[in-house]
Write a protein that holds these residues in place. Structure first.
Motif, PDB file in Angstrom:
ATOM      1  N   LYS A 184      -4.575  23.203 -13.113  1.00 24.73           N
ATOM      2  CA  LYS A 184      -4.730  24.637 -13.340  1.00 24.73           C
ATOM      3  C   LYS A 184      -5.925  25.009 -14.260  1.00 24.73           C
ATOM      4  O   LYS A 184      -6.520  26.129 -14.101  1.00 24.73           O
ATOM      5  CB  LYS A 184      -3.393  24.990 -14.354  1.00 24.73           C
ATOM      6  N   ASN A 188      -9.135  27.521 -13.470  1.00 17.41           N
ATOM      7  CA  ASN A 188      -9.248  28.858 -14.448  1.00 17.41           C
ATOM      8  C   ASN A 188     -10.649  28.771 -14.826  1.00 17.41           C
ATOM      9  O   ASN A 188     -11.633  29.685 -15.027  1.00 17.41           O
ATOM     10  CB  ASN A 188      -8.240  28.893 -15.859  1.00 17.41           C
ATOM     11  N   ASN A 192     -12.392  32.213 -13.947  1.00 22.36           N
ATOM     12  CA  ASN A 192     -12.118  33.283 -15.211  1.00 22.36           C
ATOM     13  C   ASN A 192     -13.388  33.681 -15.850  1.00 22.36           C
ATOM     14  O   ASN A 192     -13.642  34.831 -15.903  1.00 22.36           O
ATOM     15  CB  ASN A 192     -11.319  32.723 -16.228  1.00 22.36           C
ATOM     16  N   ASN A 202     -11.131  38.531  -8.684  1.00 23.16           N
ATOM     17  CA  ASN A 202     -11.296  36.901  -8.330  1.00 23.16           C
ATOM     18  C   ASN A 202     -12.073  37.024  -6.820  1.00 23.16           C
ATOM     19  O   ASN A 202     -12.648  36.200  -6.609  1.00 23.16           O
ATOM     20  CB  ASN A 202      -9.907  36.250  -8.213  1.00 23.16           C
ATOM     21  N   VAL A 243      -7.341  29.679  -4.272  1.00 16.18           N
ATOM     22  CA  VAL A 243      -6.680  30.547  -5.262  1.00 16.18           C
ATOM     23  C   VAL A 243      -7.735  31.976  -5.218  1.00 16.18           C
ATOM     24  O   VAL A 243      -7.040  32.990  -5.318  1.00 16.18           O
ATOM     25  CB  VAL A 243      -6.876  29.927  -6.404  1.00 16.18           C
ATOM     26  N   SER A 252      -8.779  38.598 -13.242  1.00 17.44           N
ATOM     27  CA  SER A 252      -8.214  37.481 -14.010  1.00 17.44           C
ATOM     28  C   SER A 252      -7.535  37.741 -15.322  1.00 17.44           C
ATOM     29  O   SER A 252      -8.276  38.887 -16.121  1.00 17.44           O
ATOM     30  CB  SER A 252      -9.400  36.420 -14.032  1.00 17.44           C
ATOM     31  N   SER A 253      -7.094  36.845 -15.904  1.00 19.18           N
ATOM     32  CA  SER A 253      -6.331  37.053 -17.474  1.00 19.18           C
ATOM     33  C   SER A 253      -7.587  37.390 -18.297  1.00 19.18           C
ATOM     34  O   SER A 253      -7.571  37.944 -19.139  1.00 19.18           O
ATOM     35  CB  SER A 253      -5.511  35.983 -17.785  1.00 19.18           C
TER      36      SER A 253
END
Ligand code: KPL
Length: 300
Positions: A184, A188, A192, A202, A243, A252-253
């Protein structure tokens, strides 16, 4: 997980969208004496219930707030990664000596630091793909159903998982959670920071030659570093591409953190890869350059 999970309620620190969503799932799954207890940083929360709104229904849940009188046997932390260590430090006076603590944040590094700093606690790490955001302080929009995986940081076993409140609430036990979390973090670290740098969704990382080539180089550096650390991933570019395709319309976060003037969690993503690279004496020039450039516009 010590058996206190079966007889003591879970406390949840971090009443953000994910914290409240998990609270609602635990509350639905448990009997009233095991209803979860919410912990608010200020200890003076302004609301005593919240709504969870999904596609076809709205449900109202009461909140029992932590009042500093209970002993905490079971704790889930859903704060941002950079708030976790402070959160545990503040709760130390209330935690039982062998408390179960589940860390559920983006990135890596903090989990390992916590285990080293507080070896008596039973630490678990997790990851969630549940999609939720808050439209108001006590209104959660449940935007997309996902999965919450939890695993131990010290052993792969949890003998009574099936009976636990977490299992009843729909969380899944994951053996080798650290392998999962390294994959993960690799994803990211490729997506990110670039979405912040190029101010894009993304999916836009796949449509420009320059962005895609940077993404590929980040993947290559990460792959080299993680292989040395004992987490080989052979096809990272393919995984990341899938992804980015699947979440193409998402911001993205880190992009969202930057947009809302919040600190991002990139220090636990690319920063984690950089710290492993240093440990193994591997150069990661593209990570270094990307992080330097992002730090000029966002708090990493
Ligand atoms: O986890 C994510 C994030 O935004 O932090 C991805 C997988 C990139 C989806 O947006």
């Amino acid at each position: 997980m010590s058996q206190s999970d079966l007889i003591e309620p879970w406390h949840i620190a971090g009443p953000g969208a994910i914290g409240l969503l998990l609270h609602s799932k635990l509350q639905q799954a448990t009997e009233s004496h095991l209803f979860p207890i919410m912990i608010h940083r200020s200890h003076q929360p302004a609301y005593d219930n919240y709504q969870v709104i999904d596609q076809d229904s709205t449900s109202l849940y009461p909140i029992h707030w932590f009042n500093q009188e209970q002993v905490i046997h079971n704790l889930i932390i859903t704060t941002k990664s950079y708030q976790v260590l402070d959160c545990i430090t503040q709760l130390i006076p209330f935690l039982s000596t062998e408390a179960n603590i589940v860390l559920l944040h983006n990135g890596l590094g903090i989990q390992q630091t916590a285990v080293k700093r507080w070896p008596a606690f039973n630490f678990f790490a997790g990851s969630t793909t549940e999609g939720a955001w808050k439209s108001e302080e006590n209104k959660v929009i449940y935007a997309g159903q996902g999965e919450t995986l939890i695993g131990s940081m010290s052993s792969n076993e949890c003998l009574w998982w099936e009976k636990s409140s977490l299992s009843k609430a729909g969380f899944h036990w994951q053996e080798n959670i650290m392998t999962q979390l390294h994959t993960k973090v690799a994803i990211n670290a490729a997506i990110n920071p670039l979405t912040v740098l190029f101010e894009c969704q993304n999916g836009d990382l796949l449509t420009s030659e320059k962005r895609f080539s940077l993404m590929k180089t980040l993947c290559q550096e990460t792959q080299t570093v993680l292989a040395k650390e004992g987490y080989p991933i052979d096809t990272l570019v393919d995984i990341v591409t899938q992804v980015a395709q699947r979440t193409g319309a998402n911001f993205s976060s880190s992009y969202q953190d930057w947009q809302h003037n919040r600190q991002t969690e990139l220090s636990s993503m690319n920063g984690y890869i950089q710290s492993l690279a240093k440990k193994h004496k591997i150069n990661t020039p593209v990570h270094d350059k990307v992080m330097e450039e992002v730090s000029l516009k966002a708090l990493i």
